[in-house]
Scaffold this active site. Structure first.
Site, short mmCIF file in Angstrom:
data_model
loop_
_atom_site.label_atom_id
_atom_site.label_comp_id
_atom_site.label_asym_id
_atom_site.label_seq_id
_atom_site.Cartn_x
_atom_site.Cartn_y
_atom_site.Cartn_z
N VAL A 147 -19.70 -5.00 -26.02
CA VAL A 147 -20.68 -5.96 -26.12
C VAL A 147 -22.10 -5.43 -26.88
CG1 VAL A 147 -22.16 -7.61 -24.96
CG2 VAL A 147 -19.59 -7.17 -24.43
N GLU A 148 -22.23 -4.15 -26.50
CA GLU A 148 -23.17 -3.53 -27.48
C GLU A 148 -23.13 -2.04 -27.65
OE1 GLU A 148 -27.12 -3.52 -25.14
OE2 GLU A 148 -26.81 -5.51 -24.46
N ASN A 149 -23.42 -1.67 -28.87
CA ASN A 149 -23.15 -0.08 -29.35
C ASN A 149 -24.38 -0.14 -30.38
OD1 ASN A 149 -21.61 1.59 -31.57
ND2 ASN A 149 -22.10 2.46 -29.62
#
Length: 425
Positions: free
Chosen positions: A305-307
């Site tokens: 979902v986040e990187n």
């Protein structure tokens, strides 16, 4: 102690030999499946600007002021179009509870109409909305009643969730209930809104709130995909899992993972994060994080979902890595994970633009950089990450013969001991 010393000496010799050995050439990596989802992430408070009274607006008074941020509130059409131009398929954004319910039980129809238009722009651009219900921010009146220390907040959040879900259930949206719940609680403690003694009861209420939200979403749309994204912490992920994700494991449609930094015997720079310095990137750590959660939740798909990669005001990083190289290296390891049978269904880059990083505009994560403090026009300037991400999306990943810029780590401590003893082949 003598046995421990001998084991440690053997380990040092072993890792030294590995470090001296040339990196082995990996087989060609296959592209990701056609239904793999490519996205970008953002949040309301960090990007919207002109924020109403909330816990974080109050906290920001003692930090670098948030001001108008990158003014997503008025420039959302531009940012959504920039994402669509890259070929992005999922646009994650947050709905600000403080904006739509400024006082208890009173709903601001103008602000709800604003989010209606955000959702419609995402849909018109051919993308799927990924809606975050709570990205660390709650209204000032919720803070006044004790935040998540109060049972009233559980009741009020459920009513807010019901209002938002009813409004957007038929859009095909994906849902994130709470962003990084463990860090949410940590920041409440760090900002003196709660104590460590309060934490177990706060987590209990957050888990109940997630489960209630899950039921509301599925009652409105049985096919909806719901998660609560977790902040991946290397070395002992199981410890942080026990605080929250394990409590809601029965009400997840996918496991949302936020991966930013790794840890290994040849990369101990994650400790720099404690002092606000930049850790050296460890792209292969995303493989081990995915493998850990693939083993833990074998029946659930995984989604990054986040990187994202930070710079300090766009200065060169200590590790010399560019944003393009960062994206390509991490995507390479996701492709390796999928080849090894790990069920990964999507990847979001954090973030579409630079934004307010919870107290400072110095960290820059954006594919498009925005100089909030010095540019009154808030011009979105593309970094090299824009071209790289566009190419990655169109190609279904990096080319088959791609060679990572950052070499594979020696004895990964992402999820030891397996991440060290059984490295990626």
């Amino acid at each position: 102690m003598r046995i421990f010393g001998r084991l440690l000496a053997c380990l040092v010799v072993f890792t030294s030999l590995l470090a001296a050995a040339p990196a082995s050439a990996a087989d060609e990596v296959a592209p990701l499946p056609d239904d793999f989802l490519w996205g970008v992430s953002s949040s309301g408070f960090q990007s919207e600007g002109s924020n109403p009274d909330s816990n974080w607006l109050r906290y920001s008074q003692n930090k670098e002021h948030v001001g108008n941020a990158v003014d997503f509130r008025n420039r959302y059409a531009e940012d959504i179009a920039l994402a669509a131009d890259m070929g992005v398929e999922v646009y994650r954004f947050g709905i600000e509870w403080a904006r739509v319910e400024p006082v208890p039980g009173e709903w601001d129809e103008a602000e709800l109409a604003y989010y209606d238009d955000v959702v419609q722009h995402v849909l018109d651009a051919g993308m799927t909305p990924m809606i975050t219900l709570n990205h660390w921010v709650h209204p000032g009146w919720v803070a006044d009643q004790g935040g998540w220390k109060s049972d009233e907040t559980l009741r009020d959040f459920t009513a807010y969730t019901e209002r938002i879900v009813d409004r957007y259930a038929d859009t095909g949206a994906m849902w994130v209930t709470f962003n990084e719940a463990t860090l949410y609680v940590y920041h409440e403690i760090d900002n003196k809104a709660a104590t460590w003694f309060d934490a177990p009861w706060i987590f209990d209420r957050l888990a109940k709130a997630h489960n209630a939200a899950y039921d509301l979403i599925h009652a409105a749309n049985p096919d909806a995909m719901v998660t609560s994204n977790l902040a991946f912490i290397p070395l002992s992920p199981w410890l942080f899992d026990a605080a929250f994700i394990d409590r809601i494991a029965g009400k997840l449609d996918f496991v949302g993972i936020d991966y930013y930094m790794g840890l290994s015997l040849d990369n101990l720079t994650a400790a720099r994060a404690i002092t606000g310095e930049l850790a050296d990137a460890q792209p292969d750590g995303i493989y081990y994080a995915l493998r850990y959660y693939g083993d833990k939740f074998p029946d659930l798909p995984l989604y990054i979902v986040e990187n994202g990669m930070a710079t300090h005001d766009n200065a060169e990083r200590p590790d010399g890595l560019s944003r393009a190289e960062f994206i390509e290296d991490h995507v390479y390891w996701i492709q390796r994970a999928v080849e090894d049978g790990i069920d990964v269904i999507g990847y979001n880059y954090w973030s579409i633009t630079d934004n307010y990083e919870w107290g400072s505009y110095t960290p820059r994560f954006g594919l498009y950089t925005v100089d909030v403090l010095n540019d009154p026009d808030l011009e979105r300037k593309p970094t090299d990450g824009v071209g790289a991400y566009t190419d990655v999306i169109s190609g279904g990943g990096v080319p088959g013969d791609y060679e990572p810029v950052v070499r594979q780590s020696i004895c990964s401590l992402i999820a030891p001991p397996l991440s060290c003893l059984v490295p990626a082949a």
